[in-house]
Design a protein around this motif. Sequence first.
Motif, short mmCIF file in Angstrom:
data_model
loop_
_atom_site.label_atom_id
_atom_site.label_comp_id
_atom_site.label_asym_id
_atom_site.label_seq_id
_atom_site.Cartn_x
_atom_site.Cartn_y
_atom_site.Cartn_z
N LEU A 69 28.59 19.93 6.65
CA LEU A 69 28.69 19.36 7.99
C LEU A 69 29.89 18.42 8.11
O LEU A 69 30.72 18.57 9.01
N TRP A 100 33.77 18.75 8.82
CA TRP A 100 34.31 18.90 10.17
C TRP A 100 34.40 17.59 10.93
O TRP A 100 34.74 17.57 12.10
N PHE A 106 26.45 18.23 16.55
CA PHE A 106 26.27 19.02 15.32
C PHE A 106 24.85 19.54 15.25
O PHE A 106 23.92 18.94 15.80
N LEU A 116 20.39 27.33 10.95
CA LEU A 116 20.17 27.69 12.36
C LEU A 116 21.48 27.96 13.10
O LEU A 116 21.46 28.28 14.28
N GLN A 126 25.06 25.54 21.94
CA GLN A 126 25.51 25.83 23.30
C GLN A 126 24.51 25.30 24.33
O GLN A 126 24.90 24.72 25.34
N VAL A 169 38.18 18.52 18.48
CA VAL A 169 37.68 19.45 17.46
C VAL A 169 38.79 19.72 16.45
O VAL A 169 39.92 20.01 16.85
N ILE A 198 36.64 26.82 13.57
CA ILE A 198 36.58 27.97 14.49
C ILE A 198 35.29 27.97 15.32
O ILE A 198 35.31 28.17 16.52
N ARG A 199 34.15 27.72 14.65
CA ARG A 199 32.86 27.71 15.36
C ARG A 199 32.89 26.76 16.54
O ARG A 199 32.53 27.11 17.66
N SER A 200 33.32 25.53 16.25
CA SER A 200 33.25 24.51 17.29
C SER A 200 34.29 24.77 18.39
O SER A 200 34.02 24.57 19.58
N ASN A 243 35.28 27.67 19.36
CA ASN A 243 34.67 28.73 20.19
C ASN A 243 33.58 28.17 21.09
O ASN A 243 33.44 28.57 22.24
N LEU A 244 32.79 27.27 20.51
CA LEU A 244 31.68 26.69 21.28
C LEU A 244 32.18 26.01 22.55
O LEU A 244 31.67 26.25 23.64
N PHE A 245 33.22 25.16 22.40
CA PHE A 245 33.69 24.43 23.58
C PHE A 245 34.39 25.36 24.58
O PHE A 245 34.21 25.23 25.79
C1 LIG Z 1 29.81 23.76 15.69
C2 LIG Z 1 28.27 23.84 15.70
C3 LIG Z 1 27.75 22.63 16.47
C4 LIG Z 1 27.87 25.14 16.42
O1 LIG Z 1 26.47 25.20 16.45
P1 LIG Z 1 25.70 26.57 16.65
O2 LIG Z 1 24.30 26.26 17.04
O3 LIG Z 1 25.94 27.43 15.48
O4 LIG Z 1 26.49 27.18 17.89
P2 LIG Z 1 25.94 28.32 18.83
O5 LIG Z 1 25.06 29.24 18.03
O6 LIG Z 1 25.41 27.71 20.07
O7 LIG Z 1 27.24 29.11 19.13
C5 LIG Z 1 28.01 28.82 20.27
C6 LIG Z 1 29.29 29.58 20.17
O8 LIG Z 1 30.02 29.08 19.04
C7 LIG Z 1 30.73 30.14 18.44
N1 LIG Z 1 30.24 30.43 17.09
C8 LIG Z 1 29.02 30.24 16.58
N2 LIG Z 1 28.96 30.66 15.31
C9 LIG Z 1 30.19 31.14 15.03
C10 LIG Z 1 30.78 31.72 13.87
N3 LIG Z 1 30.07 31.93 12.75
N4 LIG Z 1 32.08 32.06 13.91
C11 LIG Z 1 32.81 31.87 15.02
N5 LIG Z 1 32.30 31.33 16.15
C12 LIG Z 1 31.02 30.98 16.15
C13 LIG Z 1 30.52 31.32 19.31
O9 LIG Z 1 31.43 31.37 20.37
C14 LIG Z 1 29.15 31.05 19.86
O10 LIG Z 1 28.81 31.81 20.95
P3 LIG Z 1 28.41 33.36 20.74
O11 LIG Z 1 27.74 33.50 19.41
O12 LIG Z 1 27.48 33.66 21.87
O13 LIG Z 1 29.70 34.10 20.82
C15 LIG Z 1 27.69 23.88 14.28
O14 LIG Z 1 28.28 24.94 13.58
C16 LIG Z 1 27.91 22.59 13.51
O15 LIG Z 1 27.09 21.70 13.56
N6 LIG Z 1 29.06 22.49 12.79
C17 LIG Z 1 29.38 21.31 12.00
C18 LIG Z 1 29.67 20.11 12.83
C19 LIG Z 1 30.74 20.38 13.83
O16 LIG Z 1 31.68 21.11 13.57
N7 LIG Z 1 30.60 19.76 14.98
C20 LIG Z 1 31.57 19.84 16.02
C21 LIG Z 1 32.59 18.81 15.77
S1 LIG Z 1 33.50 18.55 17.25
#
Ligand SMILES: CC(C)(COP(=O)(O)OP(=O)(O)OC[C@H]1O[C@@H](n2cnc3c(N)ncnc32)[C@H](O)[C@@H]1OP(=O)(O)O)[C@@H](O)C(=O)NCCC(=O)NCCS
Length: 158
Positions: free
Chosen positions: A30, A33, A90, A96, A103, A125, A130-132, A134-136
């Motif tokens: 965690l 990031w 986060f 999960l 989202q 971010v 990449i995950r985050s 994409n999320l935003f």
């Molecule tokens: C970033 C984080 C909050 C995302 O949480 P999450 O519950 O997995 O996100 P969601 O499942 O709601 O996914 C939302 C979108 O994120 C993107 N996403 C999720 N998992 C992804 C992956 N493995 N690879 C790329 N994009 C991904 C996608 O766009 C996704 O939408 P979609 O699956 O419908 O296309 C989580 O991974 C996390 O806690 N990361 C560590 C802390 C962090 O990075 N916080 C943000 C700092 S600003």
Amino acid sequence: MELINDDVELRELQATDLELLMAWRSNPILYEWFYDQAGPLHWEEHYNWWINRRNRKDWIIVFNGEFKKRDVGSVNISMLNSDYPEIGIFVGEISLWGKGIAQKALEIAIEYLKNEKYSGATARVMNENIRSNNLFLKSGFNKVGMNEKGEELYKLTF
Ligand SMILES: CC(C)(COP(=O)(O)OP(=O)(O)OC[C@H]1O[C@@H](n2cnc3c(N)ncnc32)[C@H](O)[C@@H]1OP(=O)(O)O)[C@@H](O)C(=O)NCCC(=O)NCCS
């Protein structure tokens, strides 16, 4: 105002949540990031953060999933004295990830700011996150630049 979106709810962070928050935030998967955190948290710094918290709101993300409602992460909004407060998020239960929890939690935080008549929201971010990123983007934020730390800057106008 109900802070509920389908199977995700937000409830305000309380002192009794501090140990859980610290445990989540001490997981390297965690905190890699979090730009301002290089290792596991120490209780003293964590507690000082709690008692000196100003100008922000913190919630626990509650997931109404299997067997019982459970705490799975956290959302915060800081800089509440600006027109565009900053959202951080986060999911601490990392198994999960990718199931749409973040989202939904983000949508609730955005709804909260809309109801409070803010102009919009911002986020920072890390470029490699990449995950985050994409999320935003998926939640309607636009990339508006990058700061000197290499963080992507996001903005959403309501
Ligand atoms: C970033 C984080 C909050 C995302 O949480 P999450 O519950 O997995 O996100 P969601 O499942 O709601 O996914 C939302 C979108 O994120 C993107 N996403 C999720 N998992 C992804 C992956 N493995 N690879 C790329 N994009 C991904 C996608 O766009 C996704 O939408 P979609 O699956 O419908 O296309 C989580 O991974 C996390 O806690 N990361 C560590 C802390 C962090 O990075 N916080 C943000 C700092 S600003």
